[in-house]
Design a protein around this motif. Sequence first.
Motif, mmCIF file in Angstrom:
data_model
loop_
_atom_site.group_PDB
_atom_site.id
_atom_site.type_symbol
_atom_site.label_atom_id
_atom_site.label_comp_id
_atom_site.label_asym_id
_atom_site.label_seq_id
_atom_site.Cartn_x
_atom_site.Cartn_y
_atom_site.Cartn_z
ATOM 1 N N UNK A 207 45.048 36.670 40.443
ATOM 2 C CA UNK A 207 44.204 37.864 40.519
ATOM 3 C C UNK A 207 43.439 37.884 41.844
ATOM 4 N N UNK A 208 42.964 36.720 42.285
ATOM 5 C CA UNK A 208 42.252 36.649 43.567
ATOM 6 C C UNK A 208 43.158 37.132 44.700
ATOM 7 N N UNK A 209 44.378 36.641 44.715
ATOM 8 C CA UNK A 209 45.313 37.047 45.769
ATOM 9 C C UNK A 209 45.649 38.530 45.655
ATOM 10 N N UNK A 210 45.835 39.007 44.431
ATOM 11 C CA UNK A 210 46.115 40.434 44.230
ATOM 12 C C UNK A 210 44.954 41.282 44.751
ATOM 13 N N UNK A 211 43.735 40.815 44.557
ATOM 14 C CA UNK A 211 42.550 41.540 45.040
ATOM 15 C C UNK A 211 42.336 41.363 46.548
ATOM 16 N N UNK A 212 43.174 40.536 47.177
ATOM 17 C CA UNK A 212 43.082 40.369 48.633
ATOM 18 C C UNK A 212 41.932 39.483 49.076
ATOM 19 N N UNK A 213 41.527 38.574 48.218
ATOM 20 C CA UNK A 213 40.419 37.674 48.545
ATOM 21 C C UNK A 213 40.959 36.297 48.918
ATOM 22 N N UNK A 214 40.234 35.638 49.803
ATOM 23 C CA UNK A 214 40.545 34.239 50.086
ATOM 24 C C UNK A 214 39.631 33.383 49.217
ATOM 25 N N UNK A 215 39.993 32.115 49.079
ATOM 26 C CA UNK A 215 39.215 31.224 48.209
ATOM 27 C C UNK A 215 37.734 31.209 48.563
ATOM 28 N N UNK A 216 37.437 31.143 49.846
ATOM 29 C CA UNK A 216 36.033 31.078 50.270
ATOM 30 C C UNK A 216 35.230 32.281 49.801
ATOM 31 N N UNK A 217 35.834 33.465 49.840
ATOM 32 C CA UNK A 217 35.123 34.679 49.394
ATOM 33 C C UNK A 217 34.801 34.608 47.900
ATOM 34 N N UNK B 170 42.046 54.131 32.000
ATOM 35 C CA UNK B 170 42.309 53.571 33.327
ATOM 36 C C UNK B 170 41.437 54.274 34.363
ATOM 37 N N UNK B 171 41.390 55.609 34.306
ATOM 38 C CA UNK B 171 40.583 56.369 35.271
ATOM 39 C C UNK B 171 39.102 56.021 35.171
ATOM 40 N N UNK B 172 38.639 55.740 33.943
ATOM 41 C CA UNK B 172 37.225 55.401 33.728
ATOM 42 C C UNK B 172 36.935 53.926 33.959
ATOM 43 N N UNK B 173 37.977 53.160 34.281
ATOM 44 C CA UNK B 173 37.776 51.740 34.550
ATOM 45 C C UNK B 173 37.633 50.885 33.303
ATOM 46 N N UNK B 174 37.984 51.422 32.146
ATOM 47 C CA UNK B 174 37.897 50.656 30.907
ATOM 48 C C UNK B 174 39.173 49.885 30.620
ATOM 49 N N UNK B 175 40.245 50.185 31.337
ATOM 50 C CA UNK B 175 41.507 49.472 31.203
ATOM 51 C C UNK B 175 42.011 49.125 32.588
ATOM 52 N N UNK B 176 42.748 48.044 32.669
ATOM 53 C CA UNK B 176 43.257 47.558 33.938
ATOM 54 C C UNK B 176 44.772 47.679 33.952
ATOM 55 N N UNK C 283 33.515 39.314 39.350
ATOM 56 C CA UNK C 283 33.801 39.449 40.781
ATOM 57 C C UNK C 283 35.196 40.048 41.005
ATOM 58 N N UNK C 284 36.160 39.621 40.197
ATOM 59 C CA UNK C 284 37.540 40.078 40.368
ATOM 60 C C UNK C 284 37.802 41.428 39.683
ATOM 61 N N UNK C 285 36.849 41.872 38.882
ATOM 62 C CA UNK C 285 36.992 43.171 38.227
ATOM 63 C C UNK C 285 38.068 43.200 37.157
ATOM 64 N N UNK C 286 38.128 42.116 36.381
ATOM 65 C CA UNK C 286 39.109 42.037 35.300
ATOM 66 C C UNK C 286 38.411 41.553 34.030
ATOM 67 N N UNK C 287 39.019 41.796 32.863
ATOM 68 C CA UNK C 287 38.454 41.237 31.629
ATOM 69 C C UNK C 287 38.553 39.715 31.650
ATOM 70 N N UNK C 288 37.548 39.037 31.144
ATOM 71 C CA UNK C 288 37.544 37.582 31.135
ATOM 72 C C UNK C 288 38.742 37.038 30.365
ATOM 73 N N UNK C 289 39.210 37.756 29.362
ATOM 74 C CA UNK C 289 40.380 37.311 28.582
ATOM 75 C C UNK C 289 41.607 37.101 29.462
ATOM 76 N N UNK C 290 41.700 37.842 30.532
ATOM 77 C CA UNK C 290 42.850 37.720 31.425
ATOM 78 C C UNK C 290 42.849 36.381 32.155
#
Length: 136
Positions: A83-93, A57-63, A126-133
């Motif tokens: 995930x977009x909402x959790x990351x605080x992004x709006x659709x346009x971003x 988690x600290x190394x960014x290999x797990x979310x 962009x969202x910083x998550x694994x594509x599988x999610x």
Amino acid sequence: MAKSGTAKSTVQFIRTPGGDDLAILPRNEYDRLVALAADAQEDAAASRIVRNSTRAVKEGRELVLPKAVVDRLTDGENAIRVIREWRGMIQGELAVAAGISQNYLSEIENGRRKGPAELQKKFARVLGVPVDLLID
């Protein structure tokens, strides 16, 4: 030569002709010690798992996702929207970052369109998550 054990135990110690000390103990005491050793091994394994996961988690290999996010995903909500909402992004971003129109993103989030695998990979990046999610 036999020595008697402590008052709590009936362990006996003998010395072999080669000079080794051997302990002779009742079967129930042996079984208790074996169970304690097994518990210690399980504890050590669990500790290793926690340590490795914490490092990942600290190394960014797990979310690590908040429970509220996991609940929404489990309830079947669109993963990109959650995930977009959790990351605080709006659709346009997200749309700009992924190189698509906001309308196209809206259709994807509402389940009217899927989007190709490459687009899913862009969203994940962009969202910083694994594509599988993001894939159902």
